[in-house]
Design an enzyme around this catalytic site. Structure first.
Site, PDB file in Angstrom:
ATOM      1  N   ASP A 203       0.882  -1.046  -0.049  1.00 35.13           N
ATOM      2  CA  ASP A 203      -0.362  -0.162   0.353  1.00 35.13           C
ATOM      3  C   ASP A 203       0.859   1.302  -0.088  1.00 35.13           C
ATOM      4  O   ASP A 203       2.005   1.215   0.562  1.00 35.13           O
ATOM      5  CB  ASP A 203      -1.073   0.237   1.344  1.00 35.13           C
ATOM      6  CG  ASP A 203      -2.194   0.874   1.267  1.00 35.13           C
ATOM      7  OD1 ASP A 203      -2.840   1.539   0.500  1.00 35.13           O
ATOM      8  OD2 ASP A 203      -1.570   2.222   2.308  1.00 35.13           O
ATOM      9  N   GLU A 259      15.205 -15.085  -0.483  1.00 33.25           N
ATOM     10  CA  GLU A 259      15.030 -15.739   0.757  1.00 33.25           C
ATOM     11  C   GLU A 259      13.654 -17.191   0.506  1.00 33.25           C
ATOM     12  O   GLU A 259      14.405 -18.120   1.465  1.00 33.25           O
ATOM     13  CB  GLU A 259      15.211 -15.285   2.408  1.00 33.25           C
ATOM     14  CG  GLU A 259      16.002 -14.211   2.121  1.00 33.25           C
ATOM     15  CD  GLU A 259      16.846 -14.417   4.190  1.00 33.25           C
ATOM     16  OE1 GLU A 259      15.914 -14.734   4.563  1.00 33.25           O
ATOM     17  OE2 GLU A 259      17.080 -12.756   3.643  1.00 33.25           O
TER      18      GLU A 259
END
Length: 530
Positions: A203, A259
């Site tokens: 956002d 990751e």
């Protein structure tokens, strides 16, 4: 993991769910996570690749969840963490990826860290939010404004300072110049990655950093003699957002996602001056995977408008990636926005679907869009959105696009067994899923068909775009070297003389083929291949 699996998001179609309005499973009038889980089969059958959930975190709901008071738990109105885990498991079993909304630029004023920060200027969280002294005359430190009206600063008598809020005063801005804030934010993101989410919608992604010198924003150089309904739009926001430090943080965010394998991010660029340029900047050099702006969410509906967005993005950022949408939870639904360009809203809904799903980039659909839903006309006393309440009637806010999903034509549209949090009006009730489910001519079945068509034709997901014509009301372009896309963006018939080698018709809407000529009716379209 091969490249296509790693980059599943490239050319994907995501379905945005507004949880409060999707399906209420417990009869309290508010949609919830078990309700979403119960309808995942519907979304898988629709043919989308992923779902995006607007905020579901613990919140006082001053801005419908975009004011977070706990980033690592589910708001009780939506369910529990166990409900969330069950939803993730079922979605993955159905082959759906799950993206969740992250509101990182600000918290709720009820967040424990802000409650501590506002106490004095020496506590452990004193520098976690944006605080500034008053001017000698007691006025705010600069001219920055709030999107929701008035100054962007709120006085706190305990600290004898102002704090910054780009949105509601109950949404204080975090101080991203503090490395501890960045580390904490990334740890909350890791929490959800560990629970199996596949990505994040960020956002207000260009609001994270503010100018450390607190310099005044300038007047909008485009502003002439007409005063805007919202003073915020009268400024050129050079310093209150869009700061260069944002780019370094986004690299940290992207590295964290890396990751966890095949994850993604899509950022909302809330900017009116150079939005396409910023989308490109934010999606290159290992920052965001994708970004979108409000350019495709505007009232503009012309060939030149659509061609410009695509052309400019890939010219400015050949290695970036956009995510296009025509509707979401912040704007008037597109069938209502563009209705003056159509004779029949159903024809417009189908054409918009065909156009959106043929654009180069990834795509986001907003719940109810696949039913051809239009904006709900609400009275002032029915509003809950602070934006509409503040700026009525010049701006009626965002409630009109957030009303509940209509599953059938019963009193509460099978959304809930009790009165919903926003009213369901008759026009919306008639555009329900059950009515359209088995109708081969319905908007719903057109979406299913078009989504399947996009999946079957990889050129629509990955092919380059070359615009042939964008004059008058005719939009014509090729995807790759194998598909021609033709759209009549008007409510009057137009002929197109196809003198190219594309002579095999794959899909048409309100269009006749007369030899090498296409006769496109109002909002007609055609897809042709060699």
């Amino acid at each position: 993991m091969n490249t296509s699996e790693q980059e599943w998001w490239r050319g994907s179609v995501t379905y945005q769910i507004y949880p409060r309005s999707f399906l209420d499973s417990n009869g309290d009038g508010i949609g919830d996570i078990p309700g979403i889980t119960s309808r995942l089969d519907y979304l898988a059958d629709l043919g989308v690749d992923a779902i995006w959930l607007s905020p579901i975190f613990t919140s006082p709901m001053k801005d419908m969840g975009y004011d977070v008071s706990n980033y690592t738990d589910i708001d009780p109105s939506f369910g529990t963490l166990s409900d969330f885990d069950e939803m993730i498991a079922k979605a993955h079993k159905l082959g759906l990826k799950v993206i969740i909304d992250q509101v990182l630029s600000h918290t709720s004023d009820q967040h424990p860290y802000f409650l501590e920060s506002r106490q004095d200027q020496t506590n452990d969280k004193a520098d976690w939010y944006v605080w500034a002294d008053a001017k000698p005359d007691g006025s705010p430190p600069n001219n920055w404004l709030s999107i929701f009206g008035g100054t962007g600063w709120q006085w706190e008598p305990r600290r004898k300072q102002y704090y910054l809020h780009n949105f509601l005063r109950q949404q204080p801005d975090l101080n991203f110049h503090n490395p501890d804030v960045q580390d904490w934010i990334l740890n909350t993101v890791r929490f959800w990655l560990e629970r199996g989410v596949d990505g994040f919608r960020l956002d207000t992604v260009n609001y994270y950093f503010h100018d450390a010198l607190l310099r005044d924003d300038a007047a909008d150089f485009r502003q002439k003699s007409v005063v805007d309904w919202n003073p915020y739009h009268m400024q050129y926001h050079l310093f209150s957002k869009n700061q260069p430090e944002n780019l370094a943080f986004l690299k940290r965010f992207r590295a964290l996602l890396g990751e966890y394998g095949a994850t993604t991010s899509v950022g909302e660029v809330g900017e009116s001056h150079h939005p396409i340029e910023m989308m490109g900047e934010y999606t290159t050099n290992k920052r965001l995977h994708m970004a979108y702006s409000f350019e495709m969410l505007s009232h503009s509906f012309s060939p030149k408008h659509f061609s410009k967005q695509i052309t400019e993005f890939f010219r400015l950022a050949p290695n970036g990636w956009p995510c296009w949408a025509f509707s979401n939870h912040d704007v008037v639904r597109h069938v209502s926005r563009w209705k003056k360009h159509a004779e029949d809203p159903t024809a417009l809904a189908k054409q918009a679907c065909a156009l959106l799903l043929s654009l180069e980039g990834s795509v986001c659909l907003y719940q109810g869009e696949e039913l051809g839903q239009q904006e709900t006309d609400l009275n002032y006393d029915e509003l809950v959105d602070p934006q509409g309440i503040e700026f009525w009637p010049e701006d009626k806010g965002r409630d009109g696009c957030r009303t509940p999903m209509c599953w059938d034509d019963s009193r509460f549209a099978e959304f809930s067994s009790s009165m919903p949090w926003l009213p369901i009006k008759e026009q919306q009730r008639q555009q329900n899923m059950a009515k359209q489910d088995n109708d081969p001519e319905s908007v719903l079945n057109f979406y299913r068909d078009m989504l399947a068509f996009r999946k079957q034709n990889s050129v629509l997901r990955h092919g380059n775009t070359r615009f042939i014509e964008d004059e008058s009301a005719l939009l014509v372009y090729t995807r790759g070297n194998t598909m021609l896309c033709v759209f009549n963006l008007s409510n009057q018939p137009i002929s197109y003389q196809n003198t190219t080698e594309f002579n095999q018709c794959n899909k048409i809407g309100n269009t006749k083929i007369e030899g090498q000529k296409l006769v496109l009716g109002a909002n007609g379209f055609a897809f042709l291949t060699k």
